[in-house]
Design a protein around this motif. Structure first.
Motif, PDB file in Angstrom:
ATOM      1  N   VAL A  79     -43.970 -45.820 -38.095  1.00  0.00           N
ATOM      2  CA  VAL A  79     -44.777 -46.518 -37.102  1.00  0.00           C
ATOM      3  C   VAL A  79     -46.218 -46.615 -37.578  1.00  0.00           C
ATOM      4  O   VAL A  79     -46.889 -45.591 -37.746  1.00  0.00           O
ATOM      5  CB  VAL A  79     -44.725 -45.781 -35.751  1.00  0.00           C
ATOM      6  CG1 VAL A  79     -45.483 -46.574 -34.685  1.00  0.00           C
ATOM      7  CG2 VAL A  79     -43.274 -45.538 -35.320  1.00  0.00           C
ATOM      8  N   PRO A  80     -46.745 -47.814 -37.800  1.00  0.00           N
ATOM      9  CA  PRO A  80     -48.139 -47.950 -38.233  1.00  0.00           C
ATOM     10  C   PRO A  80     -49.091 -47.856 -37.053  1.00  0.00           C
ATOM     11  O   PRO A  80     -48.745 -48.176 -35.917  1.00  0.00           O
ATOM     12  CB  PRO A  80     -48.164 -49.354 -38.847  1.00  0.00           C
ATOM     13  CG  PRO A  80     -47.140 -50.114 -38.049  1.00  0.00           C
ATOM     14  CD  PRO A  80     -46.062 -49.119 -37.719  1.00  0.00           C
ATOM     15  N   GLY A  81     -50.310 -47.413 -37.327  1.00  0.00           N
ATOM     16  CA  GLY A  81     -51.319 -47.359 -36.280  1.00  0.00           C
ATOM     17  C   GLY A  81     -52.584 -46.688 -36.757  1.00  0.00           C
ATOM     18  O   GLY A  81     -52.605 -46.042 -37.809  1.00  0.00           O
ATOM     19  N   TYR A  82     -53.646 -46.832 -35.969  1.00  0.00           N
ATOM     20  CA  TYR A  82     -54.911 -46.148 -36.253  1.00  0.00           C
ATOM     21  C   TYR A  82     -54.954 -44.897 -35.382  1.00  0.00           C
ATOM     22  O   TYR A  82     -55.458 -44.899 -34.270  1.00  0.00           O
ATOM     23  CB  TYR A  82     -56.097 -47.069 -35.954  1.00  0.00           C
ATOM     24  CG  TYR A  82     -56.161 -48.263 -36.883  1.00  0.00           C
ATOM     25  CD1 TYR A  82     -56.610 -48.120 -38.191  1.00  0.00           C
ATOM     26  CD2 TYR A  82     -55.755 -49.525 -36.461  1.00  0.00           C
ATOM     27  CE1 TYR A  82     -56.665 -49.202 -39.054  1.00  0.00           C
ATOM     28  CE2 TYR A  82     -55.804 -50.612 -37.326  1.00  0.00           C
ATOM     29  CZ  TYR A  82     -56.266 -50.443 -38.613  1.00  0.00           C
ATOM     30  OH  TYR A  82     -56.306 -51.522 -39.468  1.00  0.00           O
ATOM     31  N   PHE A  83     -54.408 -43.817 -35.901  1.00  0.00           N
ATOM     32  CA  PHE A  83     -54.252 -42.593 -35.141  1.00  0.00           C
ATOM     33  C   PHE A  83     -55.312 -41.545 -35.469  1.00  0.00           C
ATOM     34  O   PHE A  83     -55.701 -40.768 -34.602  1.00  0.00           O
ATOM     35  CB  PHE A  83     -52.867 -41.979 -35.381  1.00  0.00           C
ATOM     36  CG  PHE A  83     -51.719 -42.905 -35.072  1.00  0.00           C
ATOM     37  CD1 PHE A  83     -51.519 -43.393 -33.797  1.00  0.00           C
ATOM     38  CD2 PHE A  83     -50.840 -43.301 -36.082  1.00  0.00           C
ATOM     39  CE1 PHE A  83     -50.458 -44.242 -33.506  1.00  0.00           C
ATOM     40  CE2 PHE A  83     -49.778 -44.144 -35.811  1.00  0.00           C
ATOM     41  CZ  PHE A  83     -49.588 -44.628 -34.528  1.00  0.00           C
ATOM     42  N   THR A  84     -55.774 -41.488 -36.702  1.00  0.00           N
ATOM     43  CA  THR A  84     -56.633 -40.372 -37.136  1.00  0.00           C
ATOM     44  C   THR A  84     -58.090 -40.763 -37.299  1.00  0.00           C
ATOM     45  O   THR A  84     -58.850 -40.042 -37.932  1.00  0.00           O
ATOM     46  CB  THR A  84     -56.127 -39.792 -38.465  1.00  0.00           C
ATOM     47  OG1 THR A  84     -56.284 -40.763 -39.508  1.00  0.00           O
ATOM     48  CG2 THR A  84     -54.676 -39.372 -38.372  1.00  0.00           C
ATOM     49  N   GLY A  85     -58.501 -41.872 -36.745  1.00  0.00           N
ATOM     50  CA  GLY A  85     -59.920 -42.208 -36.784  1.00  0.00           C
ATOM     51  C   GLY A  85     -60.274 -43.517 -37.425  1.00  0.00           C
ATOM     52  O   GLY A  85     -61.420 -43.948 -37.364  1.00  0.00           O
ATOM     53  N   GLY A  86     -59.337 -44.193 -38.065  1.00  0.00           N
ATOM     54  CA  GLY A  86     -59.634 -45.510 -38.601  1.00  0.00           C
ATOM     55  C   GLY A  86     -59.757 -46.534 -37.487  1.00  0.00           C
ATOM     56  O   GLY A  86     -59.504 -46.254 -36.320  1.00  0.00           O
ATOM     57  N   ALA A  87     -60.139 -47.730 -37.829  1.00  0.00           N
ATOM     58  CA  ALA A  87     -60.274 -48.797 -36.845  1.00  0.00           C
ATOM     59  C   ALA A  87     -60.079 -50.131 -37.535  1.00  0.00           C
ATOM     60  O   ALA A  87     -60.384 -50.269 -38.725  1.00  0.00           O
ATOM     61  CB  ALA A  87     -61.653 -48.752 -36.174  1.00  0.00           C
ATOM     62  N   PRO A  88     -59.556 -51.128 -36.831  1.00  0.00           N
ATOM     63  CA  PRO A  88     -59.360 -52.444 -37.444  1.00  0.00           C
ATOM     64  C   PRO A  88     -60.656 -52.966 -38.066  1.00  0.00           C
ATOM     65  O   PRO A  88     -61.712 -52.924 -37.436  1.00  0.00           O
ATOM     66  CB  PRO A  88     -58.912 -53.311 -36.270  1.00  0.00           C
ATOM     67  CG  PRO A  88     -58.296 -52.354 -35.297  1.00  0.00           C
ATOM     68  CD  PRO A  88     -59.106 -51.087 -35.436  1.00  0.00           C
ATOM     69  N   GLY A  89     -60.565 -53.402 -39.302  1.00  0.00           N
ATOM     70  CA  GLY A  89     -61.737 -53.935 -39.989  1.00  0.00           C
ATOM     71  C   GLY A  89     -62.625 -52.883 -40.614  1.00  0.00           C
ATOM     72  O   GLY A  89     -63.599 -53.214 -41.288  1.00  0.00           O
ATOM     73  N   GLY A  90     -62.323 -51.592 -40.398  1.00  0.00           N
ATOM     74  CA  GLY A  90     -63.125 -50.527 -40.978  1.00  0.00           C
ATOM     75  C   GLY A  90     -62.715 -50.255 -42.411  1.00  0.00           C
ATOM     76  O   GLY A  90     -61.987 -51.031 -43.036  1.00  0.00           O
ATOM     77  N   SER A  91     -63.161 -49.119 -42.940  1.00  0.00           N
ATOM     78  CA  SER A  91     -62.880 -48.811 -44.341  1.00  0.00           C
ATOM     79  C   SER A  91     -61.537 -48.126 -44.530  1.00  0.00           C
ATOM     80  O   SER A  91     -60.993 -48.118 -45.632  1.00  0.00           O
ATOM     81  CB  SER A  91     -63.988 -47.920 -44.906  1.00  0.00           C
ATOM     82  OG  SER A  91     -64.065 -46.702 -44.187  1.00  0.00           O
ATOM     83  N   ARG A  92     -61.014 -47.531 -43.468  1.00  0.00           N
ATOM     84  CA  ARG A  92     -59.769 -46.785 -43.579  1.00  0.00           C
ATOM     85  C   ARG A  92     -58.561 -47.685 -43.385  1.00  0.00           C
ATOM     86  O   ARG A  92     -58.543 -48.586 -42.548  1.00  0.00           O
ATOM     87  CB  ARG A  92     -59.729 -45.688 -42.512  1.00  0.00           C
ATOM     88  CG  ARG A  92     -60.631 -44.518 -42.792  1.00  0.00           C
ATOM     89  CD  ARG A  92     -59.868 -43.354 -43.377  1.00  0.00           C
ATOM     90  NE  ARG A  92     -58.878 -42.851 -42.454  1.00  0.00           N
ATOM     91  CZ  ARG A  92     -59.124 -41.925 -41.528  1.00  0.00           C
ATOM     92  NH1 ARG A  92     -60.339 -41.418 -41.403  1.00  0.00           N
ATOM     93  NH2 ARG A  92     -58.162 -41.485 -40.749  1.00  0.00           N
ATOM     94  N   HIS A  93     -57.489 -47.424 -44.156  1.00  0.00           N
ATOM     95  CA  HIS A  93     -56.224 -48.107 -43.942  1.00  0.00           C
ATOM     96  C   HIS A  93     -55.523 -47.514 -42.723  1.00  0.00           C
ATOM     97  O   HIS A  93     -55.904 -46.470 -42.201  1.00  0.00           O
ATOM     98  CB  HIS A  93     -55.312 -47.946 -45.158  1.00  0.00           C
ATOM     99  CG  HIS A  93     -55.933 -48.354 -46.454  1.00  0.00           C
ATOM    100  ND1 HIS A  93     -56.967 -49.251 -46.537  1.00  0.00           N
ATOM    101  CD2 HIS A  93     -55.667 -47.979 -47.731  1.00  0.00           C
ATOM    102  CE1 HIS A  93     -57.302 -49.415 -47.804  1.00  0.00           C
ATOM    103  NE2 HIS A  93     -56.541 -48.650 -48.549  1.00  0.00           N
ATOM    104  N   MET A  94     -54.451 -48.191 -42.313  1.00  0.00           N
ATOM    105  CA  MET A  94     -53.654 -47.686 -41.206  1.00  0.00           C
ATOM    106  C   MET A  94     -52.962 -46.372 -41.586  1.00  0.00           C
ATOM    107  O   MET A  94     -52.623 -46.138 -42.741  1.00  0.00           O
ATOM    108  CB  MET A  94     -52.586 -48.705 -40.809  1.00  0.00           C
ATOM    109  CG  MET A  94     -53.022 -49.723 -39.779  1.00  0.00           C
ATOM    110  SD  MET A  94     -51.620 -50.770 -39.290  1.00  0.00           S
ATOM    111  CE  MET A  94     -52.327 -51.594 -37.866  1.00  0.00           C
ATOM    112  N   ASP A  95     -52.757 -45.542 -40.567  1.00  0.00           N
ATOM    113  CA  ASP A  95     -51.927 -44.350 -40.718  1.00  0.00           C
ATOM    114  C   ASP A  95     -50.459 -44.743 -40.527  1.00  0.00           C
ATOM    115  O   ASP A  95     -50.137 -45.844 -40.068  1.00  0.00           O
ATOM    116  CB  ASP A  95     -52.299 -43.315 -39.657  1.00  0.00           C
ATOM    117  CG  ASP A  95     -53.783 -43.022 -39.612  1.00  0.00           C
ATOM    118  OD1 ASP A  95     -54.373 -42.814 -40.685  1.00  0.00           O
ATOM    119  OD2 ASP A  95     -54.357 -43.022 -38.504  1.00  0.00           O
ATOM    120  N   LEU A  96     -49.572 -43.793 -40.844  1.00  0.00           N
ATOM    121  CA  LEU A  96     -48.136 -43.997 -40.647  1.00  0.00           C
ATOM    122  C   LEU A  96     -47.577 -42.788 -39.908  1.00  0.00           C
ATOM    123  O   LEU A  96     -47.614 -41.667 -40.414  1.00  0.00           O
ATOM    124  CB  LEU A  96     -47.427 -44.174 -41.990  1.00  0.00           C
ATOM    125  CG  LEU A  96     -45.960 -44.606 -41.915  1.00  0.00           C
ATOM    126  CD1 LEU A  96     -45.855 -46.054 -41.436  1.00  0.00           C
ATOM    127  CD2 LEU A  96     -45.282 -44.448 -43.270  1.00  0.00           C
TER     128      LEU A  96
END
Length: 534
Positions: A274-291
């Protein structure tokens, strides 16, 4: 942060004693003066450098299960002659031991691990220190994606001296205000009288509290140490200089990313990816999605998204979720249901009950809420779900459900409507044309989410811009024909895994247990597959 005992002064030692009263210096450290801390700042580490009888101390921060970040000046023979260590990776010249997760040094909690490798920066007083083994039970601090701003408040923590203790046995903390922000440094000034950064806190973390989630902004580098034990009584200055980390977050994550993070896992036993921004990332930010992954034994993991441009290493850490309660999960979907920057999970259980967690991160879950009680409709007929933006609501996600007979329903704005207001997108399909796997992504640049579908016959298609008003399966873009190799996929998952500009990458889990990543899928189809387990 509870159970903190007040203290008259908090002095965080980051550099060694000033050579002259007019010189700001950095030195081997011993501890921070300030309020004693509970385990909230457990990512703060104590470093003992050198042999018995000739040791000096520094502080550090855990940024990955097997890596600390600290000041390079902790490892040089004479910081007055420069703060750089030789280009790495290299072993420290003096035996170095790190204590992590032990805010009270008189206890035996946490871990004591040797430092085996240093990876320094050549442009600032900073080094990454690799541990002999990963640390369990302590969550690494997140690297801030944003530059500090003058006037902003930051916490600092460390094991250095206080105004009246040479080697305290407790971690201490205090609040500082950001002053001048330069290319690689941050100026700091204490927020309360009697607070300073002292010897022993060199390399210790400075961080911001974002709703209970800590983001590392810098590490201690130099200080005037006014009021610290052992400092000239005439010295009254308490300002300090920190080394920035926000602008080198990608380098830190690339260096510390475990190269075998995904290897050794039995991916055939993964039940839901399941993809998502769970650990602190955000759409358009520097972090990729979590799994978010559930396993056959009922356990779960969150693989934290990376901050780099290498599709070979899309994740930087695995956060294991305790318990075995996921055995009964039939479908799991992730999305933004509340309009915040953090994603949650919707779960349909084998009993037919449907629940959701509005927020999920490496530390656990929000309170579970029931969306539907156990019933035969969801138990016997709902086979697949995927979350995406299918309506005009730009803040909260919608839920698409594929039923046993091949029909498809849309439930708009889960966070508000709670699985009410069902919209039928497609009636039942003839046998043999059913959807086997489905995921929502952004492949074509439409205003709403596209669907990535793997059909029962092994073919795969993209359907652009699904909306309640348009036919759900129009303008089909087929990029895998019937009986293609994709008939051997256990799951296809769309997300922002290789870059973070849009969730247009596709993670494929194969029936032989391999994982493949297709970066930047678009209307022209998939591009080269990256083997994540090679």
């Amino acid at each position: 942060m509870s159970a903190r005992r007040p203290r008259t002064a908090w002095l965080a030692g980051l550099l060694f004693t000033a050579a002259t009263a007019s010189t700001l210096t950095a030195a081997p450290a011993h501890a921070i003066v300030g309020q004693p801390v509970n385990d909230s700042f457990a990512f703060t580490a104590k470093l003992d450098i050198g042999a018995e009888g000739n040791k000096h101390g520094c502080s550090a921060a855990l940024v990955a299960p097997q890596w600390l970040v600290t000041a390079a000046s902790c490892f040089v023979d004479d910081p007055a002659q420069g703060l750089k260590v030789p280009a790495g990776p290299l072993a420290p010249s003096l035996k170095t031991t790190a204590t992590i997760g032990r805010s009270d040094l008189t206890r035996e909690t946490g871990s004591v691990v040797d430092v085996v490798e240093l990876a320094p920066r050549d442009d600032r007083d900073l080094v990454l220190a690799k541990l002999a083994k990963p640390v369990a039970g302590v969550s690494p601090v997140n690297i801030s994606p944003n530059a500090p701003i003058s006037g902003q408040d930051l916490w600092a923590s460390g094991y250095g001296r206080t105004k009246d203790e040479w080697a305290p046995d407790r971690l201490h903390y205090a609040k500082f205000a950001v002053g001048a922000v330069d290319k690689t440094t941050i100026g700091l000034a204490p927020k309360t009288e009697g607070t300073a950064i002292c010897q022993g806190d060199t390399g210790g973390p400075t961080f911001r509290d974002v709703g209970g989630r800590f983001e590392l902004a810098g590490v201690n580098s130099r200080s005037w140490q006014g009021g610290c034990l052992g400092t000239d009584e005439k010295e009254t200055r308490t300002t300090a200089i920190d080394t920035r980390v926000d602008d080198i977050a990608s380098w830190i994550q690339t260096t510390t990313a475990p190269r075998d993070l995904l290897k050794g896992k039995k991916w055939t036993e993964a039940k839901h990816l399941v993809p998502g921004y769970f650990t602190g990332g955000a759409p358009g930010g520097s972090r990729h999605m979590d799994l978010f992954v559930t396993w056959a034994d009922g356990s779960a993991s969150i693989f934290q998204g990376a901050d780099n441009n290498d599709p070979k290493y899309p994740f930087t850490a695995e956060h294991k979720i305790s318990g075995s309660g996921w055995k009964g999960a039939k479908t799991v979907s992730g999305g933004n249901f509340t309009g915040s920057g953090s994603d949650g999970l919707m779960v349909s259980w084998e009993s037919g009950e449907v629940t959701w967690f509005s927020h999920v991160d490496q530390n656990g879950f929000s309170k579970e809420e029931q969306l539907r009680p156990a019933n035969a409709t969801w138990k016997d007929y709902a086979t697949l779900t995927t979350v995406g933006r299918y309506t005009a609501n730009a803040l909260r996600d919608d839920v698409l459900v594929v039923w046993k007979d091949g029909s498809i329903s849309l439930f708009p704005d889960l966070g508000t409507n709670k699985l009410m207001g069902e919209i039928q997108l497609q009636k039942a399909l003839p046998a043999g044309t059913y959807i086997t796997q489905v995921s929502a992504g952004e492949f074509t640049g439409k205003a709403t989410s596209d669907l990535l579908v793997r059909w029962q016959n092994g073919s795969a298609s993209i359907f652009p811009g699904v909306t309640p008003s348009a036919k759900p399966f129009h303008d089909e873009i087929q990029f895998r024909l019937a009986d293609s190799a994709w008939k051997n996929t256990l799951s296809v998952t769309a997300g922002a895994f290789a870059a973070n500009n849009r969730p247009g990458d596709v993670l494929v889990r194969w029936s032989d247990g391999n994982l493949g990543l297709y970066p930047a899928v678009d209307a022209a189809g998939t591009h080269g597959e990256v083997d994540l387990l090679k």
